[in-house]
Design a protein around this motif. Structure first.
Motif, PDB file in Angstrom:
ATOM      1  N   VAL A   1       0.969  -0.985  -0.228  1.00  0.00           N
ATOM      2  CA  VAL A   1       0.072   0.023   0.059  1.00  0.00           C
ATOM      3  C   VAL A   1       0.897   1.200   0.128  1.00  0.00           C
ATOM      4  O   VAL A   1       1.823   1.662   0.836  1.00  0.00           O
ATOM      5  CB  VAL A   1      -0.894   0.062   1.291  1.00  0.00           C
ATOM      6  CG1 VAL A   1      -1.834   1.320   1.218  1.00  0.00           C
ATOM      7  CG2 VAL A   1      -1.673  -1.136   1.209  1.00  0.00           C
TER       8      VAL A   1
ATOM      9  N   ASP B   1      -1.852  -5.013   1.056  1.00  0.00           N
ATOM     10  CA  ASP B   1      -3.386  -5.302   0.811  1.00  0.00           C
ATOM     11  C   ASP B   1      -3.636  -6.905   0.734  1.00  0.00           C
ATOM     12  O   ASP B   1      -3.197  -7.598  -0.170  1.00  0.00           O
ATOM     13  CB  ASP B   1      -3.717  -4.614  -0.232  1.00  0.00           C
ATOM     14  CG  ASP B   1      -5.127  -4.702  -0.720  1.00  0.00           C
ATOM     15  OD1 ASP B   1      -6.154  -5.354   0.167  1.00  0.00           O
ATOM     16  OD2 ASP B   1      -5.866  -3.927  -1.752  1.00  0.00           O
TER      17      ASP B   1
ATOM     18  N   LEU C   1      -6.304  -3.864   5.986  1.00  0.00           N
ATOM     19  CA  LEU C   1      -4.795  -3.851   5.531  1.00  0.00           C
ATOM     20  C   LEU C   1      -4.120  -4.664   6.761  1.00  0.00           C
ATOM     21  O   LEU C   1      -4.470  -4.457   7.964  1.00  0.00           O
ATOM     22  CB  LEU C   1      -4.191  -2.441   5.432  1.00  0.00           C
ATOM     23  CG  LEU C   1      -4.868  -1.561   4.391  1.00  0.00           C
ATOM     24  CD1 LEU C   1      -3.931  -0.173   4.336  1.00  0.00           C
ATOM     25  CD2 LEU C   1      -5.030  -2.357   3.069  1.00  0.00           C
TER      26      LEU C   1
END
Length: 577
Positions: A372, A396, A406
């Motif tokens: 991410v 992710d 997450l």
């Protein structure tokens, strides 16, 4: 490269040894024996055959049952302590404490007081505390109920255990000195407690507060809230400070439940709705990452050990993110977490292998999963002002049609982790109120000194006839007081009288267990008795298998926290001849 494991042994680095009799900590006093010898034989016939061809029937009640409860509790606690801490000196101390506590508490509150005392002892044993602390934990309930006095503890157990009880009582009453339990006064009180009292007494009081929080339902609501606020402000941060992270999390969640019951229910339902799936994901990603790191040639060359810890966010921590930080549920990003701890090899060229190993681990994670953007934090290249070093990356883990939070992965070396958890950068010490690095250093020095003094009292002397190496069955050795390898009727009677029973009960038990009718019990005959205790315990419930699995997977103490510092120093000193 050494075989990497994900927390396969308890914190402290040593596996638990198998005890001869098994019984779960909350039910150590509930050995339910059949009313007759015939019933015992019938029960035995439906169980797997024991190593011995014939098992003696167990007494339905009286002194024989008390001895069975004593042996069961003793074996359970010494097993949880770990073999290196259960010296013969420690075993004698623990055995005396149990002999004092069992008859004093057995009939108090329908036996529930005894169950709670033994549960506290089990918690302290799991924290790898020494026998003095465990004995104090067992006896504190008896002291609070008036079943035993401080004089009894001093004369029958020892002044060190009495000192721990005295300090824990002073800690218990410390919050009453505050007019207002605000953040500033609570922080000042925590600093005072950590600086002034025996640190082992602090750990003892934390274990007692956890037991109290597990049994708050019987109190009026206003008392529940008063006690929960005290725990949230004082004892939860103290548990963080001494390295008992899991205890701190449970204290937080229990306090949250009683202080804000409706809010707790909402958070609990939301987390439960995705808990099973998310925990499965944690285990899956942990295993995949461990295999990938072990297979990497560069890491094989520069790293000698890898461990990975998984984490699922607690109720209270989630509530703080949602309410205090004003986030939406989908914005709580660190519900799922992994922590990779790398131990670089040591040689002349290894000075930069730690940071290099962390970077290589980060590269492997990038290749495996979707990073991410904007959430990676490199505190290794750019450490925090307090010296904290770690590399944080978010990935992710959602799938088509399945949105998940997450997952945050922290990457650090073993030395970085030790500094983060127990050093000047320690977030746990900060939460405990020790913001000054010099205070943190002084507290660790006190812990080391306490461990050395305890080791001097509990260490077995070289050449001792009753040393741990000469005793294959610690419970038998406690009953065989003259060390001749047999338990006489006089020795059995003495234990019965200590437990509040009489000579007739000793004669009855001897008659049941003395297979060759020679008037004494050999170690083999006593082991048959222990196997019968174990078999009857297994008829009550079958959670032993699950407990062993959980011990392999769950951490009770932080591997680099102050409790670990104390436990390692104690263990090392006990081994010094």
């Amino acid at each position: 490269m050494a075989t990497a494991t994900a927390a396969t042994v308890p914190a402290g680095g040593r596996p638990y040894r198998r005890a001869r009799a098994r019984c779960g900590s909350p039910r150590l006093h509930r050995l339910r024996f059949p009313a007759t010898a015939a019933a015992a034989a019938a029960a035995a016939s439906s169980s797997p055959p024991a190593p011995s061809s014939t098992l003696p029937p167990l007494p339905a009640d009286g002194g024989g049952r008390l001895v069975a409860e004593l042996v069961c509790a003793f074996n359970e606690l010494t097993e949880r302590m770990g073999e290196d801490l259960a010296t013969s000196s420690s075993s004698r101390l623990l055995f005396r404490a149990l002999k004092l506590a069992l008859p004093a508490l057995r009939d108090v509150d329908g036996g529930r007081a005894l169950a709670r005392a033994l549960a506290v002892g089990a918690t302290l044993a799991d924290l790898q505390m020494d026998a003095e602390v465990i004995s104090a934990g067992i006896l504190r309930e008896a002291l609070d109920t008036g079943a035993v006095s401080m004089r009894d503890v001093k004369t029958q157990i020892g002044t060190s255990t009495a000192h721990l009880l005295h300090d824990s009582l002073r800690i218990k009453h410390s919050p009453s000195k505050l007019d207002v339990l605000d953040d500033e006064s609570a922080s000042a009180l925590r600093r005072f407690i950590l600086s002034y009292y025996d640190i082992r007494a602090v750990i003892l009081e934390i274990a007692l507060k956890l037991d109290m929080m597990r049994h708050l339902d019987y109190l009026p609501k206003y008392l529940q809230q008063i006690k929960s606020l005290e725990v949230m402000k004082i004892y939860t941060p103290l548990a963080h400070a001494v390295g008992a992270g899991n205890l701190s999390l449970e204290l937080e969640d229990l306090s949250f439940r009683y202080l804000f019951p409706h809010s707790y229910d909402h958070v609990d339902q939301w987390l439960r709705s995705q808990e099973s799936d998310c925990k499965a994901i944690i285990n899956l990603y942990k295993e995949q990452l461990l295999q990938a790191l072990q297979a990497d040639n560069e890491l094989k060359r520069i790293v000698q050990d890898i461990s990975i810890q998984g984490r699922y966010k607690s109720r209270f921590s989630t509530m703080k993110k949602l309410v205090k930080d004003g986030r939406k549920p989908e914005e709580v990003k660190d519900i799922l977490g992994l922590r990779v701890i790398l131990e670089p090899r040591c040689d002349d060229n290894s000075s930069d292998w730690g940071p290099r190993a962390c970077l290589r681990t980060y590269e492997i994670i990038q290749a495996m999963w979707k990073e991410v953007s904007g959430r990676t934090k490199d505190y290794i290249t750019h450490p925090k002002r307090n010296g904290y070093q770690s590399l944080h990356v978010a990935i992710d883990v959602s799938e088509p049609g399945k949105v998940r939070p997450l997952m945050e992965i922290q990457i650090r070396t073993k030395e970085m982790h030790r500094f983060a958890v127990g050093g000047e950068a320690s977030h746990s010490l900060y939460k405990g109120g020790l913001t000054d690095p010099e205070e943190a250093k002084r507290l660790k020095t006190i812990m080391l000194a306490a461990a050395e003094l305890a080791a001097l009292r509990l260490r077995d002397l070289p050449g001792s006839d009753h040393g741990a190496g000469n005793c294959k069955n610690p419970a038998f050795c406690q009953l065989d007081k003259n060390g001749d390898g047999r338990i006489s009727i006089e020795e059995l009677t003495e234990v019965m009288e200590d437990l509040g029973a009489g000579g007739e009960d000793a004669t009855e038990l001897m008659h049941l267990l003395d297979a060759n009718s020679d008037g004494s019990l050999s170690s083999d005959e006593f082991e048959s008795f222990q196997r019968q205790i174990e078999m009857m315990r297994n008829l009550e419930d079958d959670d032993d298998h699950y407990r062993k699995i959980l011990k392999e997977k769950l951490h009770t103490i932080d591997s680099a926290g102050l409790i670990h510092v104390y436990r390692k120093e104690l263990s090392d000193k006990l081994l010094v001849g």
